[in-house]
Motif scaffolding. Structure first.
Motif, PDB file in Angstrom:
ATOM      1  N   LEU A  72      58.096   0.142  30.863  1.00  0.00           N
ATOM      2  CA  LEU A  72      57.997  -0.609  29.618  1.00  0.00           C
ATOM      3  C   LEU A  72      59.240  -0.362  28.779  1.00  0.00           C
ATOM      4  N   ASN A  73      59.809  -1.443  28.288  1.00  0.00           N
ATOM      5  CA  ASN A  73      60.998  -1.353  27.450  1.00  0.00           C
ATOM      6  C   ASN A  73      60.733  -2.186  26.200  1.00  0.00           C
ATOM      7  N   PHE A  74      60.956  -1.582  25.017  1.00  0.00           N
ATOM      8  CA  PHE A  74      60.812  -2.333  23.770  1.00  0.00           C
ATOM      9  C   PHE A  74      61.853  -1.847  22.777  1.00  0.00           C
ATOM     10  N   LYS A  75      62.055  -2.650  21.720  1.00  0.00           N
ATOM     11  CA  LYS A  75      63.116  -2.356  20.761  1.00  0.00           C
ATOM     12  C   LYS A  75      62.569  -2.372  19.351  1.00  0.00           C
TER      13      LYS A  75
END
Lengths: 104, 153
Positions: A72-75
């Motif tokens: 999971l990648n989020f900003k």
């Protein structure tokens, strides 16, 4: 005990880029055991929560169709280097795990 | 309560664990947030209905990034970017999966309209993103050709 999770949180300009790897089989409940022919029961993470300095920034509901050992990648805009990040999950069998990190 | 549950899970044999699992699944539905109707939907139409997104507006401000061809359907990298202001939720669906809705992400407190993850796809289908912004639903798709399905069976 679930295996440890991995996390990397770095600042890119004024946005924190957070990447998480979780260890989980993510069984769909549709697969059969090759040896016994029995259906392998569904076993998957169904809730993920991410916090920065104890404030929830992301809350996700998942089905079993997220890949095994989920990525999971989020900003997030706003945090600074040194802020605390915590990501935790809960699965459909009641197991939980979490990882703590610091934005660098 | 939790301690007891851990103890039971640890000490239960394979058969016992199965029985307990079905019990826990029942309580799992108690999460106020978990949209059971949408997640258990078997068609894309029902899943969108469960999300309240039957009449979502198609938007070019949503970018769904996924491979044109996925050789292994069990690991398909998907990246959704929403350039719509005040994006509060991104949902990811694979239109021809046994249960199309894969994940729903609630974003708050500065989290950008961006999610990258990896999903399983049963067969060639559209990957659909549904974005909620200011209470309105927007949507976009990207077709992914799947060589080997990744949903077991």
């Amino acid at each position: 005990m679930p295996e440890p999770m991995k996390m990397r949180a770095t600042m890119a300009g004024d946005i924190a880029d957070i990447k998480v790897l979780m260890n989980h089989p993510m069984e769909t409940g549709l697969r059969k055991d090759a040896k016994t022919g029995q259906i392998i029961p569904a076993h998957f993470i169904n809730e993920v929560t991410a916090k920065i300095n104890d404030v929830v920034v992301l809350q996700a509901d998942w089905s079993s169709a997220v890949s095994k050992n989920p990525y999971l990648n989020f900003k997030v805009k706003g945090p600074k280097a040194g802020d605390k990040v915590n990501v935790s999950w809960k699965d459909n069998m009641g197991a939980t795990n979490s990882v703590d990190g610091v934005i660098s | 309560m939790n301690l007891l549950r851990r103890y039971i899970l640890k000490s239960a044999g394979a058969a016992g664990a199965l029985a307990i699992t079905s019990g826990l699944l029942g309580t799992g539905n108690a999460y106020a947030a978990y949209n059971t109707a949408a997640f258990s939907a078997k068609t894309i139409a029902d899943a969108l209905k469960g999300l309240g997104a039957e009449s979502a507006t198609a938007s070019h401000d949503i970018i769904v990034k996924a491979p044109d061809i996925a050789e292994n359907g069990s690991v398909v990298p998907v990246e959704v970017t929403s350039n719509i202001a005040n994006t509060t939720n991104i949902a990811i669906l694979a239109e021809k999966n046994p249960n199309p809705l894969i994940a729903s992400f609630n974003l708050s407190n500065g989290t950008q309209g961006f999610i990258a993850t990896r999903i399983k796809m049963a067969k060639t289908a559209n990957v659909r993103a549904v974005v909620t912004a200011d209470g309105k639903k927007y949507t976009a798709v990207k077709e992914v050709k799947v060589t080997i399905g990744g949903c077991g069976g």
